[in-house]
Structure formats: C-alpha cells, structure tokens
Design a protein around this motif. Structure first.
Motif, mmCIF file in Angstrom:
data_model
loop_
_atom_site.group_PDB
_atom_site.id
_atom_site.type_symbol
_atom_site.label_atom_id
_atom_site.label_comp_id
_atom_site.label_asym_id
_atom_site.label_seq_id
_atom_site.Cartn_x
_atom_site.Cartn_y
_atom_site.Cartn_z
ATOM 1 N N LYS A 78 36.113 46.730 39.412
ATOM 2 C CA LYS A 78 35.501 46.128 40.592
ATOM 3 C C LYS A 78 35.930 44.675 40.772
ATOM 4 O O LYS A 78 35.100 43.769 40.848
ATOM 5 N N GLY A 79 37.232 44.464 40.844
ATOM 6 C CA GLY A 79 37.790 43.131 40.919
ATOM 7 C C GLY A 79 37.252 42.272 42.042
ATOM 8 O O GLY A 79 36.890 41.124 41.833
ATOM 9 N N GLN A 80 37.188 42.805 43.234
ATOM 10 C CA GLN A 80 36.712 42.025 44.365
ATOM 11 C C GLN A 80 35.242 41.637 44.196
ATOM 12 O O GLN A 80 34.858 40.518 44.497
ATOM 13 N N GLU A 81 34.444 42.550 43.687
ATOM 14 C CA GLU A 81 33.018 42.270 43.483
ATOM 15 C C GLU A 81 32.803 41.244 42.368
ATOM 16 O O GLU A 81 31.842 40.485 42.391
ATOM 17 N N ALA A 82 33.690 41.214 41.384
ATOM 18 C CA ALA A 82 33.559 40.265 40.274
ATOM 19 C C ALA A 82 33.667 38.824 40.757
ATOM 20 O O ALA A 82 33.116 37.911 40.142
ATOM 21 N N LEU A 83 34.364 38.611 41.872
ATOM 22 C CA LEU A 83 34.523 37.257 42.401
ATOM 23 C C LEU A 83 33.211 36.666 42.901
ATOM 24 O O LEU A 83 33.114 35.450 43.085
ATOM 25 N N ASP A 84 32.205 37.498 43.102
ATOM 26 C CA ASP A 84 30.903 37.007 43.547
ATOM 27 C C ASP A 84 30.123 36.343 42.420
ATOM 28 O O ASP A 84 29.112 35.694 42.665
ATOM 29 N N PHE A 85 30.574 36.506 41.174
ATOM 30 C CA PHE A 85 29.875 35.952 40.019
ATOM 31 C C PHE A 85 30.626 34.743 39.480
ATOM 32 O O PHE A 85 31.835 34.604 39.664
ATOM 33 N N HIS A 86 29.900 33.874 38.778
ATOM 34 C CA HIS A 86 30.526 32.730 38.108
ATOM 35 C C HIS A 86 31.479 33.267 37.047
ATOM 36 O O HIS A 86 31.238 34.324 36.462
ATOM 37 N N ASN A 87 32.557 32.528 36.755
ATOM 38 C CA ASN A 87 33.558 33.050 35.826
ATOM 39 C C ASN A 87 33.016 33.316 34.420
ATOM 40 O O ASN A 87 33.555 34.131 33.690
ATOM 41 N N ASP A 88 31.933 32.678 34.039
ATOM 42 C CA ASP A 88 31.328 32.963 32.728
ATOM 43 C C ASP A 88 30.630 34.314 32.698
ATOM 44 O O ASP A 88 30.317 34.831 31.633
ATOM 45 N N GLU A 89 30.352 34.890 33.878
ATOM 46 C CA GLU A 89 29.617 36.153 33.966
ATOM 47 C C GLU A 89 30.515 37.343 34.305
ATOM 48 O O GLU A 89 30.029 38.458 34.416
ATOM 49 N N ARG A 90 31.809 37.125 34.484
ATOM 50 C CA ARG A 90 32.722 38.205 34.866
ATOM 51 C C ARG A 90 33.201 38.976 33.639
ATOM 52 O O ARG A 90 33.286 38.439 32.540
ATOM 53 N N ASP A 91 33.572 40.237 33.837
ATOM 54 C CA ASP A 91 34.081 41.094 32.766
ATOM 55 C C ASP A 91 35.607 41.086 32.823
ATOM 56 O O ASP A 91 36.219 41.875 33.538
ATOM 57 N N TYR A 92 36.240 40.171 32.090
ATOM 58 C CA TYR A 92 37.693 40.009 32.110
ATOM 59 C C TYR A 92 38.386 40.987 31.158
ATOM 60 O O TYR A 92 37.813 41.378 30.138
ATOM 61 N N THR A 93 39.638 41.346 31.480
ATOM 62 C CA THR A 93 40.444 42.170 30.568
ATOM 63 C C THR A 93 40.939 41.296 29.427
ATOM 64 O O THR A 93 40.979 40.060 29.526
ATOM 65 N N GLN A 94 41.362 41.927 28.334
ATOM 66 C CA GLN A 94 41.889 41.184 27.187
ATOM 67 C C GLN A 94 43.205 40.479 27.522
ATOM 68 O O GLN A 94 43.562 39.499 26.884
ATOM 69 N N GLU A 95 43.934 40.974 28.530
ATOM 70 C CA GLU A 95 45.221 40.386 28.889
ATOM 71 C C GLU A 95 45.093 39.206 29.846
ATOM 72 O O GLU A 95 46.074 38.562 30.176
ATOM 73 N N SER A 96 43.894 38.920 30.321
ATOM 74 C CA SER A 96 43.726 37.830 31.282
ATOM 75 C C SER A 96 43.800 36.482 30.569
ATOM 76 O O SER A 96 43.532 36.381 29.370
ATOM 77 N N SER A 97 44.168 35.439 31.302
ATOM 78 C CA SER A 97 44.238 34.115 30.699
ATOM 79 C C SER A 97 42.848 33.572 30.391
ATOM 80 O O SER A 97 42.717 32.589 29.677
ATOM 81 N N PHE A 98 41.801 34.212 30.915
ATOM 82 C CA PHE A 98 40.450 33.763 30.595
ATOM 83 C C PHE A 98 40.088 34.122 29.152
ATOM 84 O O PHE A 98 39.403 33.365 28.479
ATOM 85 N N LYS A 99 40.580 35.261 28.663
ATOM 86 C CA LYS A 99 40.283 35.663 27.278
ATOM 87 C C LYS A 99 41.421 35.329 26.318
ATOM 88 O O LYS A 99 41.186 35.166 25.130
ATOM 89 N N ALA A 100 42.645 35.279 26.818
ATOM 90 C CA ALA A 100 43.790 34.989 25.962
ATOM 91 C C ALA A 100 44.206 33.540 26.169
ATOM 92 O O ALA A 100 44.605 33.145 27.249
ATOM 93 N N SER A 101 44.100 32.736 25.142
ATOM 94 C CA SER A 101 44.420 31.314 25.251
ATOM 95 C C SER A 101 45.934 31.092 25.231
ATOM 96 O O SER A 101 46.662 31.749 24.495
ATOM 97 N N VAL A 102 46.394 30.149 26.041
ATOM 98 C CA VAL A 102 47.791 29.723 26.023
ATOM 99 C C VAL A 102 47.881 28.262 25.587
ATOM 100 O O VAL A 102 48.900 27.615 25.735
#
Length: 130
Positions: free
Chosen positions: A19-43
């Motif tokens: 539900k990618g589009q619906e996830a945008l309605d929540f603050h980024n701390d409350e979204r369910d990110y994939t393991q491959e996203s830069s939110f969970k994988a640090s660069v």
C-alpha cells in the motif's frame, strides 16, 4: 541484506512493504519500509564529509529537504531540525541548493563534531559591486 552494488543497473526499489500510496499519509517513523529501502539500509558508511545545519541562519525554505536523495533532512513543526546521520551519505546536494548567505548547511569532515563546526561557521559574504 543487499548492498547498493548488488542490485542490477536500473533496478526499481519499492520503499514500502505494501500500500505504497497510502503509506505516504503517515509520518516516516510510522511507515512499513522494505529492507532494501534507504530508510532501513544505511549508506552512512560512504560518507567522508557530512552536512551540518545552522538553525540560526536557516530560513526554512525546505530546498534541502526536497532535494535530499536519502530523506536525511529532518523537520518538525514546519522547521528544519537537523540531519539524520544514519541515512546521510554526504553527497552535499543539500548544501548546493541552500540559498542563504552564508549557507545554513555546510560540509565538514565526518570526524569533526557539530559544535566545533558551528563555532567555525563563516561570516556573511559581502556582495561585490562592479
């Protein structure tokens, strides 16, 4: 977990589990990110220099927030509040789009603490007249 060089060139990474589009309605701390996203994988381990934010100069134009490729610019209550150093890779885009004089974001060595960086902030540059 895959590193950035483990993905095929041109790969598309979807940041949300569902539900990618619906996830945008929540603050980024409350979204369910994939393991491959830069939110969970640090660069951050790429970083040699880091941006430091000077809130006394910042005009909260949000240019840095818009252009940051890793969503590492933090904001709260309609004001910029700093940098997420876990996700910032030190690319410097935020500094290049900052319009203030002097810039409210500047790059410093990753090993320099932010307090000493703020103490060494440059002064306003006077405009040269022709």
């Amino acid at each position: 977990m895959k590193g950035w060089n483990d993905f095929e060139i041109g790969a598309i990474l979807f940041p949300f589990e569902e539900k990618g589009q619906e996830a945008l309605d929540f603050h980024n701390d409350e979204r369910d990110y994939t393991q491959e996203s830069s939110f969970k994988a640090s660069v951050a381990h790429w970083r040699v220099e880091k941006p430091v934010h000077n809130s006394e100069i910042c005009i909260n134009c949000f240019n840095c927030w818009v252009y940051c490729p890793d969503a590492a610019i933090l904001s709260r209550n309609e004001k910029l509040s700093g940098i997420d150093y876990v996700h910032c890779k030190g690319c410097g885009i935020c500094v290049s789009v900052c319009p203030t004089n002097p810039k409210s974001l500047l790059m410093f060595s990753d090993h320099q603490d932010n307090v000493s960086a703020l103490n060494n902030w440059p002064k306003k540059e006077e405009k040269k007249r022709d």
